[in-house]
Design a protein around this motif. Structure first.
Motif, PDB file in Angstrom:
ATOM      1  N   THR A 166       0.850  -1.203   0.000  1.00 22.75           N
ATOM      2  CA  THR A 166       0.000   0.000   0.000  1.00 22.75           C
ATOM      3  C   THR A 166       0.881   1.247   0.000  1.00 22.75           C
ATOM      4  OG1 THR A 166      -1.716  -1.174   1.224  1.00 22.75           O
ATOM      5  CG2 THR A 166      -1.794   1.234   1.321  1.00 22.75           C
ATOM      6  N   THR A 191       8.705  -8.453  -5.064  1.00 20.34           N
ATOM      7  CA  THR A 191       8.995  -9.832  -5.476  1.00 20.34           C
ATOM      8  C   THR A 191       7.708 -10.661  -5.510  1.00 20.34           C
ATOM      9  OG1 THR A 191       9.723 -10.139  -3.183  1.00 20.34           O
ATOM     10  CG2 THR A 191      11.428 -10.028  -4.875  1.00 20.34           C
ATOM     11  N   GLU A 228       5.244 -20.500   1.983  1.00 23.91           N
ATOM     12  CA  GLU A 228       6.677 -20.644   2.292  1.00 23.91           C
ATOM     13  C   GLU A 228       7.501 -19.755   1.353  1.00 23.91           C
ATOM     14  OE1 GLU A 228       7.274 -24.843   1.912  1.00 23.91           O
ATOM     15  OE2 GLU A 228       5.774 -25.269   3.459  1.00 23.91           O
ATOM     16  N   ARG A 249      14.154 -11.292   2.632  1.00 23.78           N
ATOM     17  CA  ARG A 249      13.303 -11.975   3.603  1.00 23.78           C
ATOM     18  C   ARG A 249      14.086 -12.909   4.506  1.00 23.78           C
ATOM     19  NH1 ARG A 249       8.186 -11.274   0.572  1.00 23.78           N
ATOM     20  NH2 ARG A 249       6.605 -12.002   1.988  1.00 23.78           N
ATOM     21  N   ARG A 251      -8.429  -8.410   1.779  1.00 22.78           N
ATOM     22  CA  ARG A 251      -7.742  -7.668   0.711  1.00 22.78           C
ATOM     23  C   ARG A 251      -8.207  -8.093  -0.690  1.00 22.78           C
ATOM     24  NH1 ARG A 251      -1.429  -7.961   0.649  1.00 22.78           N
ATOM     25  NH2 ARG A 251      -1.865 -10.147   1.050  1.00 22.78           N
ATOM     26  N   GLN A 308     -10.208  -0.088   3.302  1.00 24.69           N
ATOM     27  CA  GLN A 308      -9.839   0.769   2.166  1.00 24.69           C
ATOM     28  C   GLN A 308     -10.733   0.435   0.973  1.00 24.69           C
ATOM     29  OE1 GLN A 308      -5.714   0.451   1.012  1.00 24.69           O
ATOM     30  NE2 GLN A 308      -5.672   2.552   0.252  1.00 24.69           N
ATOM     31  N   ARG A 337       2.886 -17.931   6.545  1.00 31.64           N
ATOM     32  CA  ARG A 337       3.681 -16.759   6.158  1.00 31.64           C
ATOM     33  C   ARG A 337       4.148 -16.003   7.403  1.00 31.64           C
ATOM     34  NH1 ARG A 337      -0.817 -14.444   2.431  1.00 31.64           N
ATOM     35  NH2 ARG A 337       0.378 -12.505   2.378  1.00 31.64           N
TER      36      ARG A 337
END
Ligand code: AP5
Length: 216
Positions: free
Chosen positions: A15, A31, A57, A88, A127, A142, A172
């Motif tokens: 965002t 990415t 993953e 990451r 989302r 939003q 995640r």
């Protein structure tokens, strides 16, 4: 000016990065977006990444480093870039450092968005994005100004991500806490880490970010 957006899934990295492409004419290098494009086009990388991505993953460091390196080579040197979703883990952080120095590029800021895990579940499961231009929205936080119409391009079709379900999100988050969060210390030691309260409303986060970047 070049920066990294660091933070857990759903923290608001995309965002804010998307906003900076408009307000500061920066380039967003996500990415996650690159992988989603590769999966949609069913490229070799996309096929390799899909099952790993859907489980929440990390795909291989080699794929990520190649993707980023190629994109950095196409950048206009006058435009700043935002690394969104990379690095990451420690190996990616080392690779990014090495790559930037080889390409004569510098890193000015690492922005950490701090958000509680429970809030992340609500954000990610609500989302969606415009299918035409990729502008991001949320069922509650939003919404577009006109229901069902994209504010940016007027598109009326929207899509949701295959990894935006509670099971993949929990995976995640676990990966984030184990492998990505330790990068705070790495960038803190370099003196370029800035933390923002990502629990605040989008506009407040934007204001805090602009203050750090000297863009307000
Ligand atoms: P990626 O696409 O990078 O996803 P992520 O890091 O999990 O982050 P998200 O895109 O989910 O969240 P975000 O922080 O951008 O939040 P957003 O702004 O959309 O990665 C996906 C997968 O790809 C990984 O799991 C992995 O498999 C693979 N991958 C990617 N990079 C990799 C790498 N480097 N190495 C290995 N594998 C890699 O916001 C979320 C929602 O909240 C939106 O609806 C938004 O409208 C809303 N929102 C935003 N800010 C606020 C706010 N302040 N208040 C209320 N709502 C808000």
């Amino acid at each position: 000016m070049n920066l990294i957006m660091l933070g857990p899934p759903g923290a608001g990295k995309g965002t804010q990065a998307q906003r900076l492409t408009q307000t500061l004419n920066m380039v967003q290098l996500s990415t996650g977006d690159m992988l989603r494009e590769a999966m949609a086009n069913e490229t070799e990388i996309g096929k390799q990444a899909k099952p790993i991505y859907d489980r929440g993953e990390l795909v291989s460091d080699e794929i990520i480093v190649d993707l980023i390196s190629e994109r950095l080579d196409t950048l206009d040197r006058d435009q700043g870039f935002i690394l969104d979703g990379v690095p990451r883990n420690a190996a990616q952080a080392d690779a990014v450092d090495k790559m930037l120095s080889e390409k004569g590029l510098t890193l000015d800021f690492v922005i950490e968005l701090d958000v509680d895990d429970d809030q992340l579940v609500a954000r990610v499961t609500g989302r969606y994005t415009c299918a035409k231009c990729g502008t991001g929205y949320h069922d509650t936080f939003q919404k577009p100004a006109v229901d069902g119409v994209c504010d940016t391009c007027g598109g009326t079709e929207f899509k949701r991500r295959s990894d935006d379900n509670e099971d993949a999100l929990r995976a995640r988050l676990a990966v984030y806490h184990e492998k990505t969060a330790p990068l705070r210390a790495y960038y803190g030691d370099k003196g370029i880490l800035h933390k923002i309260d990502g629990m605040a409303a989008v506009e407040a986060v934007s204001g805090a970010l602009d203050d750090i970047l000297g863009a307000s």
